[in-house]
Design an enzyme around this catalytic site. Sequence first.
Site, PDB file in Angstrom:
ATOM      1  N   SER A 108      -2.227  -0.224   6.609  1.00  0.00           N
ATOM      2  CA  SER A 108      -1.732  -1.548   6.979  1.00  0.00           C
ATOM      3  C   SER A 108      -2.293  -2.552   5.987  1.00  0.00           C
ATOM      4  CB  SER A 108      -2.222  -1.909   8.389  1.00  0.00           C
ATOM      5  OG  SER A 108      -2.103  -3.304   8.613  1.00  0.00           O
ATOM      6  N   SER A 109      -1.507  -3.559   5.655  1.00  0.00           N
ATOM      7  CA  SER A 109      -2.025  -4.608   4.754  1.00  0.00           C
ATOM      8  C   SER A 109      -3.233  -5.276   5.402  1.00  0.00           C
ATOM      9  CB  SER A 109      -0.950  -5.646   4.475  1.00  0.00           C
ATOM     10  OG  SER A 109       0.192  -5.000   3.962  1.00  0.00           O
ATOM     11  N   HIS A 138       0.860  -1.177   0.000  1.00  0.00           N
ATOM     12  CA  HIS A 138       0.000   0.000   0.000  1.00  0.00           C
ATOM     13  C   HIS A 138       0.901   1.233   0.000  1.00  0.00           C
ATOM     14  CE1 HIS A 138       1.085   0.182   4.189  1.00  0.00           C
ATOM     15  NE2 HIS A 138       0.541  -1.015   4.409  1.00  0.00           N
ATOM     16  N   GLU A 139       0.259   2.398   0.049  1.00  0.00           N
ATOM     17  CA  GLU A 139       1.010   3.647  -0.052  1.00  0.00           C
ATOM     18  C   GLU A 139       2.104   3.744   1.032  1.00  0.00           C
ATOM     19  OE1 GLU A 139       1.045   5.728  -2.503  1.00  0.00           O
ATOM     20  OE2 GLU A 139       2.302   7.252  -1.523  1.00  0.00           O
ATOM     21  N   GLY A 140       1.844   3.151   2.204  1.00  0.00           N
ATOM     22  CA  GLY A 140       2.863   3.177   3.257  1.00  0.00           C
ATOM     23  C   GLY A 140       4.154   2.516   2.787  1.00  0.00           C
ATOM     24  N   HIS A 141       4.034   1.340   2.148  1.00  0.00           N
ATOM     25  CA  HIS A 141       5.233   0.669   1.620  1.00  0.00           C
ATOM     26  C   HIS A 141       5.878   1.508   0.512  1.00  0.00           C
ATOM     27  CE1 HIS A 141       2.794  -2.968   2.886  1.00  0.00           C
ATOM     28  NE2 HIS A 141       3.935  -3.202   3.514  1.00  0.00           N
ATOM     29  N   GLN A 200       7.555 -15.668  11.423  1.00  0.00           N
ATOM     30  CA  GLN A 200       7.088 -14.611  12.318  1.00  0.00           C
ATOM     31  C   GLN A 200       5.602 -14.695  12.623  1.00  0.00           C
ATOM     32  OE1 GLN A 200       8.464 -11.549   9.353  1.00  0.00           O
ATOM     33  NE2 GLN A 200       6.723 -10.397  10.111  1.00  0.00           N
ATOM     34  N   LYS A 203       5.346   2.377  11.765  1.00  0.00           N
ATOM     35  CA  LYS A 203       4.136   1.818  12.369  1.00  0.00           C
ATOM     36  C   LYS A 203       4.506   0.612  13.234  1.00  0.00           C
ATOM     37  CE  LYS A 203       0.858  -0.312  10.133  1.00  0.00           C
ATOM     38  NZ  LYS A 203       0.792  -1.544  10.965  1.00  0.00           N
ATOM     39  N   VAL A 261       2.101   6.279   7.299  1.00  0.00           N
ATOM     40  CA  VAL A 261       1.199   6.964   6.359  1.00  0.00           C
ATOM     41  C   VAL A 261      -0.229   6.668   6.788  1.00  0.00           C
ATOM     42  CG1 VAL A 261       0.516   7.184   3.931  1.00  0.00           C
ATOM     43  CG2 VAL A 261       2.900   6.679   4.526  1.00  0.00           C
TER      44      VAL A 261
HETATM   45  O1  PAF Z   1       7.332  -5.369   8.474  1.00  0.00           O
HETATM   46  C1  PAF Z   1       7.203  -6.387   7.757  1.00  0.00           C
HETATM   47  O2  PAF Z   1       6.497  -6.367   6.758  1.00  0.00           O
HETATM   48  C2  PAF Z   1       7.955  -7.646   8.121  1.00  0.00           C
HETATM   49  O3  PAF Z   1       7.990  -7.847   9.489  1.00  0.00           O
HETATM   50  C3  PAF Z   1       9.374  -7.695   7.509  1.00  0.00           C
HETATM   51  C4  PAF Z   1      10.272  -6.605   8.072  1.00  0.00           C
HETATM   52  C5  PAF Z   1       9.291  -7.562   6.006  1.00  0.00           C
HETATM   53  C6  PAF Z   1      10.022  -9.045   7.839  1.00  0.00           C
HETATM   54  O4  PAF Z   1       9.283 -10.112   7.333  1.00  0.00           O
END
Ligand code: PAF
Length: 286
Positions: A187-188, A36-39, A63, A151, A178
């Site tokens: 956020s996704s 999204h725009e944040g990325h 994770q 974030k 953002v």
């Molecule tokens: O912030 C994220 O999207 C994830 O935690 C990252 C840093 C890409 C690691 O998988």
Amino acid sequence: MPLVRCTTVAELRAELAVMRRAGRRVALVPTMGALHEGHLRLVDAARRLADEVVVSVFVNPLQFGPREDLARYPRDLERDATLVHDRGASLLFAPTIAEMYPEGATTRVRPGPAAERWEGAVRPGHFEGVLTVVAKLFHLVGPEVAVFGRKDVQQAMLIRRMVADLDFPVEIAVVPTVREADGLALSSRNAYLSPAERTDALALSRGLRAARELWQAGERSAGRLRDAVAGVLASVDGLVPDYIAVVEPGQLAPVATTPAGTVIAIAARVGATRLLDNTILGEDDV
Ligand code: PAF
């Protein structure tokens, strides 16, 4: 320039070798896709900091906890590729799980005690998974600079800690959150929210704004700022807070008083979706 796309470590290394031979400075933007725009602001920042921008898209199973949203995490690699290309990224690395964690790969990066509070307390093992994949990506790409979003403030702090503790030769840049026009942090996971849940989710930024306004009016008690956030969150039936942390920015340890730079971080569940938001007092607006 066309976007180079790699799915294997061998292809990635070959492409990076070309950039290195040309003396190019490389930035890495690690992501889990569903961009999204944040990325995309991270990509913009990376472009300002380096000649070439490598974006990784990898939904990192390490994770996610056993009851978390790994299977349903949103994925749309073709859209992600178009978006990062349009923002000027040079290379998209989208490996498979088997490429990143081949059979028998068991080594992990163990974070320190600051990973045990807040997100770490709610999601045991989460930061071990994040640091392990980020360490791998740093080794694979060898970027001069890597860019993360604020974030995930605890993640950014722990990555800085890992880089310092393990002497990774990489600079870490952290870019402000953002927001939508109504304050919702991008956020996704917002994709999971129903319209009613999206309205409930606005309480996160509203709560942070209430605390900021008190702080701007002179309130310095962490307890009273926390109560202000809690009051706003409690006014929304569909929202269950996991934590409201009023913390110093170094290790995210709780504080009693709140000088400029103090972080207020929230995690809350809205329906089945967990959302994060934070603000740094004296720095930015919510
Ligand atoms: O912030 C994220 O999207 C994830 O935690 C990252 C840093 C890409 C690691 O998988």
